[in-house]
Design a protein around this motif. Sequence first.
Motif, short mmCIF file in Angstrom:
data_model
loop_
_atom_site.label_atom_id
_atom_site.label_comp_id
_atom_site.label_asym_id
_atom_site.label_seq_id
_atom_site.Cartn_x
_atom_site.Cartn_y
_atom_site.Cartn_z
N THR A 382 0.81 -1.12 0.16
CA THR A 382 -0.09 0.08 0.23
C THR A 382 0.76 1.37 0.02
N SER A 383 2.10 1.42 0.18
CA SER A 383 3.01 2.40 0.22
C SER A 383 3.32 2.78 -1.15
N GLY A 388 -3.70 9.17 -5.47
CA GLY A 388 -4.83 8.78 -4.54
C GLY A 388 -5.24 7.41 -4.55
N ARG A 389 -4.12 6.63 -5.34
CA ARG A 389 -4.54 5.09 -5.21
C ARG A 389 -3.53 4.53 -4.77
N LYS A 390 -3.69 3.11 -4.39
CA LYS A 390 -2.61 2.26 -3.62
C LYS A 390 -2.20 0.99 -4.26
N GLY A 391 -1.07 0.78 -4.22
CA GLY A 391 -0.72 -0.62 -4.82
C GLY A 391 -0.10 -0.58 -6.07
N ALA A 409 4.46 -0.48 -11.88
CA ALA A 409 4.20 0.80 -11.91
C ALA A 409 3.36 1.18 -10.69
N PRO A 410 3.27 2.29 -10.23
CA PRO A 410 2.35 2.36 -9.04
C PRO A 410 0.76 2.37 -9.77
N ALA A 411 -0.03 1.76 -8.92
CA ALA A 411 -1.46 2.00 -9.37
C ALA A 411 -2.00 3.44 -9.33
N GLY A 412 -2.68 3.93 -10.17
CA GLY A 412 -3.24 5.09 -10.34
C GLY A 412 -2.24 6.22 -11.29
#
Length: 562
Positions: A382-383, A388-391, A409-412
């Motif tokens: 979750t970090s 504003g999205r996680k994962g 890559a980061p979600a969001g």
Amino acid sequence: MDIAVTRKRNKMRGQQRGRSVDAVALQQVLELLGDKPRRRDLLIEHLHLIQDKYGHISAEHMTALASEMKLAPTEVYEVASFYHHFDLVKEGHHAPPELTVRVCDSVTCQLNNAHELIKALDGKYEGKIRIQPVPCVGRCEQAPVAVVGTNPIPFANIDKVSQAVANDQRHADAPDCIKYEDYVKTGGYQLAKNIADGSLDKETVLTTLEDSGLRGLGGAGFPAGRKWRIVGDQPAPRIMAVNIDEGEPGTFKDRYYLERDPHRFFEGMLIAAQVVGTDAIYIYLRDEYAGIRKSMAEELDKLHANPPVELPHIELRRGAGAYVCGEESAMIESIEGKRGMPRLRPPFVAQVGVFGRPTLEHNMETLYWVRDLIEKGADWFTSHGRNGRKGLRSFSVSGRVNKPGIHLAPAGITVKELIAEYCDGMLDGHNFYGYFPGGASGGILPASMGDIPLDFDTLNEYGCFIGSAAIMIFSDQDKARDLALNAMKFFEHESCGKCTPCRVGTSKAVKLMSKQDWDQPLMKELSQTMCDASICGLGQAASNPMQCVLNYFPEELAQETE
Ligand SMILES: Cc1cc2nc3c(=O)[nH]c(=O)nc-3n(C[C@H](O)[C@H](O)[C@H](O)COP(=O)(O)O)c2cc1C
Ligand code: SF4
Ligand code: FES
């Protein structure tokens, strides 16, 4: 129905009707089957044996197989004719040429001139070799892709294909993945062992999974932890089905991970089996991944030879070229040896799945992340995240960028950020014009909408979804309407035909979209009907690309009608 008629039909099941069994064909089938079980659910596996050996399946072979498996010939025909990878040859008809070269003509390969390659190969071989346009083969970062026999040719051109044909290079190689010994050496399977000996309790595993917010990565995004609890609460025996059908055009993430680290997936699978309590696991692998099938079978053998924990029954099953079999209930039908037609719900597969048992069905990649999540903790997952999205998400990126491929890559992240930070920008001479955010079925958006965070739920309000995170990027040299037509032809080809809105709707849509002038009111009406009335996700999403062209690329339609 008259009960006497029913009895008579039941009695006739398994008996040969109409055609006698050819002695030679029966002998050949017996040799191929050897001492393999004749169970009904193995019908597709047995059909593969015949197809592999003879390059087609003759009417005689089908009748012989039916006799050997105690099935009616029509049941065998019904199944065999459903799957694109079985070449049925009716009595008195010619068998196809001995070698087939498949050329992918889905979206990214179309962008890379697949149609020209198909034409050139047709011209060169003039029917001596079968050149077959096929939907996405799961290697979009290497577009255009041809497959000689089962041997994939990346960045294919006429020379490379001709060379493979001339040198008889027609079999896929097993990828050079991390082997069992090496995986174990670096701490692999310790977590599975800890759960087995009770040093790590199952509730902790479940809570970590829930806290991480991991959602199913096959497309629907159902929370993984919640699914484990639901299935775990069902009566035993429970079953697991692993979905590696990966047929959504633009998607190749499962292939990417399996080519590298299959045991990380196996460990996740064994952890899930222990926590949920499943006695049997069916791994359903798309037929196009022939090299992976080899390596996976080898590594599964090693796992069986040296089990780190008590293993459930594990079977590796082979798809046969049908996209709809990625839909979870269709996959279950296929595992049972039937046509891959989606089931009506309820009951849900968590309650009534494979062989009528409660079933935990997961995409391969969902299970692949389980070990890392438990070892590194929910906070690690979750970090990550952006906007504003996680994962984290494994984006399969293909199309007009410098560096297509799997980008973790980061979600969001937005598509513009993805192109700039992970893909080294657009190809020279190409300006970003639009993108498919979720394979062929997730819709199409213009570059002006390239700042939307890419994640589950964030695209719904635009009539799109991220699905399996297959991002296909196109440029000002392409037309959204052409790519939408490509996607619709795919759905027409892959519709299983069970329900009318999808079967008739996709074919009608192809006709309407092929016209110079689009009948927009009629298309909107058709799209609505397909969405509302189709049984499964294929038909419900099939009109997304068409609808998106109507919504977001009106200038392309105006130009045509001027
Ligand atoms: C037409 C259609 C095709 C699908 N294809 C796949 C696929 O190839 N692989 C996959 O994992 N899920 C696919 N899905 C999603 C599955 O139905 C299901 O949601 C998924 O396997 C569940 O696993 P998950 O919770 O780990 O994502 C497809 C769904 C539809 C409607
Ligand atoms: S929506 Fe299409 S693929 Fe799904 S069940 Fe209906 S006909 Fe088959
Ligand atoms: S391999 Fe051709 S589009 Fe995927």
